[in-house]
Design a protein around this motif. Structure first.
Motif, PDB file in Angstrom:
ATOM      1  N   LEU A  19      39.043  35.319  37.543  1.00 15.87           N
ATOM      2  CA  LEU A  19      39.679  35.684  38.888  1.00 15.87           C
ATOM      3  C   LEU A  19      41.233  35.395  38.741  1.00 15.87           C
ATOM      4  O   LEU A  19      42.033  35.884  38.795  1.00 15.87           O
ATOM      5  CB  LEU A  19      39.158  35.383  40.083  1.00 15.87           C
ATOM      6  CG  LEU A  19      40.089  35.801  41.302  1.00 15.87           C
ATOM      7  CD1 LEU A  19      40.130  37.285  41.477  1.00 15.87           C
ATOM      8  CD2 LEU A  19      38.947  35.222  42.634  1.00 15.87           C
ATOM      9  N   ALA A  20      41.381  33.796  38.467  1.00 15.72           N
ATOM     10  CA  ALA A  20      42.369  33.505  38.274  1.00 15.72           C
ATOM     11  C   ALA A  20      43.487  34.286  37.160  1.00 15.72           C
ATOM     12  O   ALA A  20      44.408  34.221  37.508  1.00 15.72           O
ATOM     13  CB  ALA A  20      42.545  31.983  37.980  1.00 15.72           C
ATOM     14  N   GLU A  21      42.761  34.466  36.157  1.00 10.76           N
ATOM     15  CA  GLU A  21      43.118  34.916  34.919  1.00 10.76           C
ATOM     16  C   GLU A  21      43.863  36.656  35.322  1.00 10.76           C
ATOM     17  O   GLU A  21      44.950  36.978  35.185  1.00 10.76           O
ATOM     18  CB  GLU A  21      42.476  35.023  33.556  1.00 10.76           C
ATOM     19  CG  GLU A  21      42.425  36.033  32.625  1.00 10.76           C
ATOM     20  CD  GLU A  21      43.768  35.657  31.830  1.00 10.76           C
ATOM     21  OE1 GLU A  21      44.094  34.536  31.804  1.00 10.76           O
ATOM     22  OE2 GLU A  21      44.487  36.731  31.320  1.00 10.76           O
ATOM     23  N   ARG A  22      42.684  37.155  36.058  1.00  9.95           N
ATOM     24  CA  ARG A  22      43.129  38.492  36.544  1.00  9.95           C
ATOM     25  C   ARG A  22      44.314  38.571  37.631  1.00  9.95           C
ATOM     26  O   ARG A  22      45.171  39.397  37.678  1.00  9.95           O
ATOM     27  CB  ARG A  22      42.031  39.208  37.091  1.00  9.95           C
ATOM     28  CG  ARG A  22      40.717  39.520  36.297  1.00  9.95           C
ATOM     29  CD  ARG A  22      39.201  39.851  36.952  1.00  9.95           C
ATOM     30  NE  ARG A  22      39.455  40.702  38.041  1.00  9.95           N
ATOM     31  CZ  ARG A  22      38.644  40.579  39.164  1.00  9.95           C
ATOM     32  NH1 ARG A  22      38.334  39.648  39.410  1.00  9.95           N
ATOM     33  NH2 ARG A  22      38.857  41.626  40.143  1.00  9.95           N
ATOM     34  N   LEU A  23      44.383  37.469  38.318  1.00 14.89           N
ATOM     35  CA  LEU A  23      45.365  37.463  39.407  1.00 14.89           C
ATOM     36  C   LEU A  23      46.785  37.124  38.662  1.00 14.89           C
ATOM     37  O   LEU A  23      47.914  37.746  39.124  1.00 14.89           O
ATOM     38  CB  LEU A  23      45.123  36.261  40.351  1.00 14.89           C
ATOM     39  CG  LEU A  23      44.172  36.615  41.543  1.00 14.89           C
ATOM     40  CD1 LEU A  23      43.701  35.309  42.161  1.00 14.89           C
ATOM     41  CD2 LEU A  23      44.950  37.212  42.499  1.00 14.89           C
ATOM     42  N   SER A  24      46.661  36.317  37.695  1.00 18.22           N
ATOM     43  CA  SER A  24      47.905  35.959  36.984  1.00 18.22           C
ATOM     44  C   SER A  24      48.639  37.318  36.412  1.00 18.22           C
ATOM     45  O   SER A  24      49.811  37.125  36.138  1.00 18.22           O
ATOM     46  CB  SER A  24      47.780  34.973  36.013  1.00 18.22           C
ATOM     47  OG  SER A  24      46.986  35.324  34.958  1.00 18.22           O
ATOM     48  N   ARG A  25      47.963  38.362  36.034  1.00 12.46           N
ATOM     49  CA  ARG A  25      48.459  39.496  35.439  1.00 12.46           C
ATOM     50  C   ARG A  25      48.987  40.049  36.356  1.00 12.46           C
ATOM     51  O   ARG A  25      49.938  41.050  36.271  1.00 12.46           O
ATOM     52  CB  ARG A  25      47.526  40.243  34.726  1.00 12.46           C
ATOM     53  CG  ARG A  25      46.938  39.800  33.601  1.00 12.46           C
ATOM     54  CD  ARG A  25      45.879  40.811  33.031  1.00 12.46           C
ATOM     55  NE  ARG A  25      44.817  40.166  32.604  1.00 12.46           N
ATOM     56  CZ  ARG A  25      43.521  40.388  32.486  1.00 12.46           C
ATOM     57  NH1 ARG A  25      43.172  41.608  33.252  1.00 12.46           N
ATOM     58  NH2 ARG A  25      42.341  39.708  32.109  1.00 12.46           N
ATOM     59  N   VAL A  26      48.836  40.348  37.864  1.00  8.98           N
ATOM     60  CA  VAL A  26      49.516  40.921  38.925  1.00  8.98           C
ATOM     61  C   VAL A  26      50.581  40.064  39.706  1.00  8.98           C
ATOM     62  O   VAL A  26      51.297  40.513  40.487  1.00  8.98           O
ATOM     63  CB  VAL A  26      48.466  41.750  39.981  1.00  8.98           C
ATOM     64  CG1 VAL A  26      47.765  42.778  39.072  1.00  8.98           C
ATOM     65  CG2 VAL A  26      47.416  40.817  40.370  1.00  8.98           C
TER      66      VAL A  26
END
Ligand SMILES: Nc1nc2c(ncn2[C@@H]2O[C@H](COP(=O)(O)OP(=O)(O)O)[C@@H](O)[C@H]2O)c(=O)[nH]1
Ligand SMILES: [Mg+2]
Length: 226
Positions: A19-26
């Protein structure tokens, strides 16, 4: 660029790194991600702060996260948020930048439920929030785990909050309405259920009505007013 804080209450969640990784993309570069976790073993998450919750419930975890956050826009997200909804973070940030105090996602297509107990809870909440709390048809879905707040609004809500459990969303919205905050309501598609719920439904059937009584009583006594 607006500094964004993402607050995620978490309890026995398996995919916080992802989730942290997916968040850092946006997220814009200077943003922060805060997990407030009530699991027995505190997870380690790269590129995020993990705060130990007080095991008082999801509402209390969100309050702790908001009070620890430093962003100009503070999001509250559930850990099982999907990518379609995550992609709305910039648009919600713009809604706050444009002068809204709150931007909330609403799944308006139909009531969401996983089983009969959840259906009873969802219908009960829908009726209770419209007939008893707000006495208006303004809100369809108060419970969607995707809301953004201006920093000062978030702190005001978290400071006035009395509900530690799942009815904190309704308390936040009720305080927001009582304080004349500007609330943007954004329809979103239903979110896919990717894992079993972390909510203890039978307990909620007892505690939620009591929490709503408390919220309404607080409102009538002027506890939430400026
Ligand atoms: N810190 C904390 N988080 C919780 C607790 N209960 C649920 N959560 C989190 O709250 C969010 C919403 O829970 P979820 O199971 O998705 O609720 P549902 O989709 O309504 O069934 C998730 O991020 C959970 O991990 C709790 O007691 N403490
Ligand atoms: Mg969920």
């Amino acid at each position: 660029m607006t500094k964004v804080s993402i607050v995620v209450p978490s309890y026995n969640e398996p995919l916080l790194d992802a989730l942290a990784e997916r968040l850092s993309r946006v997220l814009p570069p200077s943003s922060e991600i805060i997990f407030v976790d009530d699991s027995d073993v505190l997870p380690q998450v790269s590129n995020a702060r993990v705060i130990r919750g007080a095991k008082r419930g999801i509402g209390d975890a969100v309050r702790l996260g908001i009070l620890a956050s430093e962003g100009e826009v503070v999001f509250h997200l559930d850990a099982d948020v999907d990518d379609v909804t995550l992609a709305l973070i910039p648009a919600f940030t713009s809604l706050i930048d444009a002068g809204n105090d709150v931007a909330m996602a609403e799944r308006r297509e139909r009531l969401q439920y996983r089983n009969v107990a959840r259906l009873i809870l969802s219908v009960g909440l829908f009726v209770a929030q419209r007939v008893f709390v707000f006495q208006s048809a303004r809100f369809f879905d108060t419970q969607c785990g995707f809301k953004a707040f201006r920093r000062d609004a978030a702190r005001r809500l978290a400071t006035l909050q009395t509900v530690d459990g799942g009815m904190y969303d309704i308390e936040y919205l009720y305080i927001a309405v009582k304080n004349g905050m500007r609330i943007a309501q954004v329809p979103v598609p239903p979110m896919p259920e990717v894992r079993s719920s972390r909510i203890r439904v039978l307990r909620c059937l007892v505690t939620d009505p009591l929490a709503l009584l408390r919220v309404k009583w607080n409102g009538l006594r002027g506890k939430y007013s400026r």
